[in-house]
Design a protein around this motif. Sequence first.
Motif, PDB file in Angstrom:
ATOM      1  N   ARG A 141      73.385  37.502  54.499  1.00  0.00           N
ATOM      2  CA  ARG A 141      73.355  38.512  53.430  1.00  0.00           C
ATOM      3  C   ARG A 141      74.667  38.505  52.649  1.00  0.00           C
ATOM      4  NH1 ARG A 141      72.457  44.850  54.661  1.00  0.00           N
ATOM      5  NH2 ARG A 141      74.386  44.552  55.822  1.00  0.00           N
ATOM      6  N   LEU A 195      67.168  39.640  50.578  1.00  0.00           N
ATOM      7  CA  LEU A 195      68.074  39.953  51.682  1.00  0.00           C
ATOM      8  C   LEU A 195      69.407  40.471  51.147  1.00  0.00           C
ATOM      9  CD1 LEU A 195      68.871  39.959  54.709  1.00  0.00           C
ATOM     10  CD2 LEU A 195      69.740  37.634  54.320  1.00  0.00           C
ATOM     11  N   VAL A 210      66.417  44.984  60.962  1.00  0.00           N
ATOM     12  CA  VAL A 210      66.249  43.558  60.624  1.00  0.00           C
ATOM     13  C   VAL A 210      64.827  43.114  60.968  1.00  0.00           C
ATOM     14  CG1 VAL A 210      66.965  41.205  61.228  1.00  0.00           C
ATOM     15  CG2 VAL A 210      68.688  42.958  60.776  1.00  0.00           C
ATOM     16  N   SER A 232      62.070  41.884  58.309  1.00  0.00           N
ATOM     17  CA  SER A 232      61.504  40.541  58.507  1.00  0.00           C
ATOM     18  C   SER A 232      59.978  40.590  58.551  1.00  0.00           C
ATOM     19  CB  SER A 232      62.048  39.913  59.788  1.00  0.00           C
ATOM     20  OG  SER A 232      63.455  39.790  59.718  1.00  0.00           O
ATOM     21  N   LEU A 274      70.651  36.678  66.086  1.00  0.00           N
ATOM     22  CA  LEU A 274      69.835  36.892  64.891  1.00  0.00           C
ATOM     23  C   LEU A 274      70.476  37.930  63.991  1.00  0.00           C
ATOM     24  CD1 LEU A 274      67.314  36.619  63.126  1.00  0.00           C
ATOM     25  CD2 LEU A 274      66.179  38.260  64.632  1.00  0.00           C
ATOM     26  N   TYR A 275      70.868  39.045  64.546  1.00  0.00           N
ATOM     27  CA  TYR A 275      71.474  40.114  63.751  1.00  0.00           C
ATOM     28  C   TYR A 275      72.741  39.628  63.052  1.00  0.00           C
ATOM     29  CZ  TYR A 275      73.092  44.766  62.452  1.00  0.00           C
ATOM     30  OH  TYR A 275      73.514  45.861  61.750  1.00  0.00           O
ATOM     31  N   ILE A 319      65.316  32.215  55.348  1.00  0.00           N
ATOM     32  CA  ILE A 319      66.223  32.797  54.356  1.00  0.00           C
ATOM     33  C   ILE A 319      67.213  31.754  53.853  1.00  0.00           C
ATOM     34  CG2 ILE A 319      68.055  34.495  53.987  1.00  0.00           C
ATOM     35  CD1 ILE A 319      66.569  36.211  56.178  1.00  0.00           C
ATOM     36  N   VAL A 340      63.378  33.713  61.005  1.00  0.00           N
ATOM     37  CA  VAL A 340      63.976  34.637  60.035  1.00  0.00           C
ATOM     38  C   VAL A 340      65.098  33.941  59.271  1.00  0.00           C
ATOM     39  CG1 VAL A 340      65.210  36.830  59.752  1.00  0.00           C
ATOM     40  CG2 VAL A 340      63.356  36.642  61.439  1.00  0.00           C
ATOM     41  N   THR A 341      66.147  33.548  59.984  1.00  0.00           N
ATOM     42  CA  THR A 341      67.337  33.038  59.287  1.00  0.00           C
ATOM     43  C   THR A 341      67.121  31.663  58.667  1.00  0.00           C
ATOM     44  OG1 THR A 341      68.285  32.228  61.369  1.00  0.00           O
ATOM     45  CG2 THR A 341      68.943  34.439  60.633  1.00  0.00           C
ATOM     46  N   GLN A 375      73.591  36.514  62.315  1.00  0.00           N
ATOM     47  CA  GLN A 375      73.266  35.515  61.298  1.00  0.00           C
ATOM     48  C   GLN A 375      72.679  36.158  60.040  1.00  0.00           C
ATOM     49  OE1 GLN A 375      70.882  32.212  62.585  1.00  0.00           O
ATOM     50  NE2 GLN A 375      72.433  31.451  63.994  1.00  0.00           N
ATOM     51  N   VAL A 376      71.826  37.153  60.217  1.00  0.00           N
ATOM     52  CA  VAL A 376      71.245  37.832  59.049  1.00  0.00           C
ATOM     53  C   VAL A 376      72.344  38.486  58.220  1.00  0.00           C
ATOM     54  CG1 VAL A 376      69.811  39.801  58.329  1.00  0.00           C
ATOM     55  CG2 VAL A 376      68.921  38.132  59.962  1.00  0.00           C
TER      56      VAL A 376
END
Length: 184
Positions: A70, A16, A38, A42, A62-63, A126, A122-123, A65-66
Motif C-alpha cells: 500500500r 489498495l 485486510v 481481500s 500477509l499483513y 496486488i 492477495v499480495t 506485505q499488504v
Amino acid sequence: MMSLPHRISGNLALDLANTISWRNTSREIDHLATFGDVLAWSREVGLIGDDLVLSPPEQKTLYEQVLALRNAIRGAGSAIANDLDPLRPDFDIIRDIAALALCQASLSGTPYTLHFKGIYRVTGAIAWSALDLLRGDELSRLKQCPPDDCHWLFIDRTKNASRRWCDMGTCGNRAKKLAHRAAH
C-alpha cells in the motif's frame, strides 16, 4: 470491523493505495487497521473466499506485505501522477513481492492465467496489478485527487482526460462548493 472504502480507482493496486481516507487529517481512517480488515478487503475485491487458512506467522507476513505494498503503490503512484520520479525503494517492494508470488504461482488456461497460492493470493495479485499498471498504456492517465484531505489515486478513463477528482459525489462536489463560496 470498519467499513470499506469505495473502489473508484479502476485498478486493484490503486484501490489498495486508497484504503486510507482523509489522510493526514484529524478524520483519518485506516481501512486496513487490522488483519481482519485486510481479509475483509481481500474478500470484497474478489481475491479470496472463505477458504484461505493461514498460520499466525503467515497472517503476520500477509499483513506486513499488504501495508508495504500500500505504501509503495501510493508513493510511486503519487509521484507519477504529479510528474515526479518515483523512489526506487517503492519499485523494489512491488517487484520483490511480485517475484516471490511468481515463484509460488502456477499457470493454466488459454490465455494463461497466474494462480497465486497462500498469502500471494492477495499480495501477488496486488503486486502484479501494480506492475501491469506501471508497464501499461494507462500509466499516462494516472491522476491524484487534488483536495488536501484526499489524495486518492485513480485512472482517468474519460475520453478527453478531464477527470479531476477521485469521485464527483464527494471531492468534486466539495471542491465546487468551496469555489462557489470563495467567489461570493
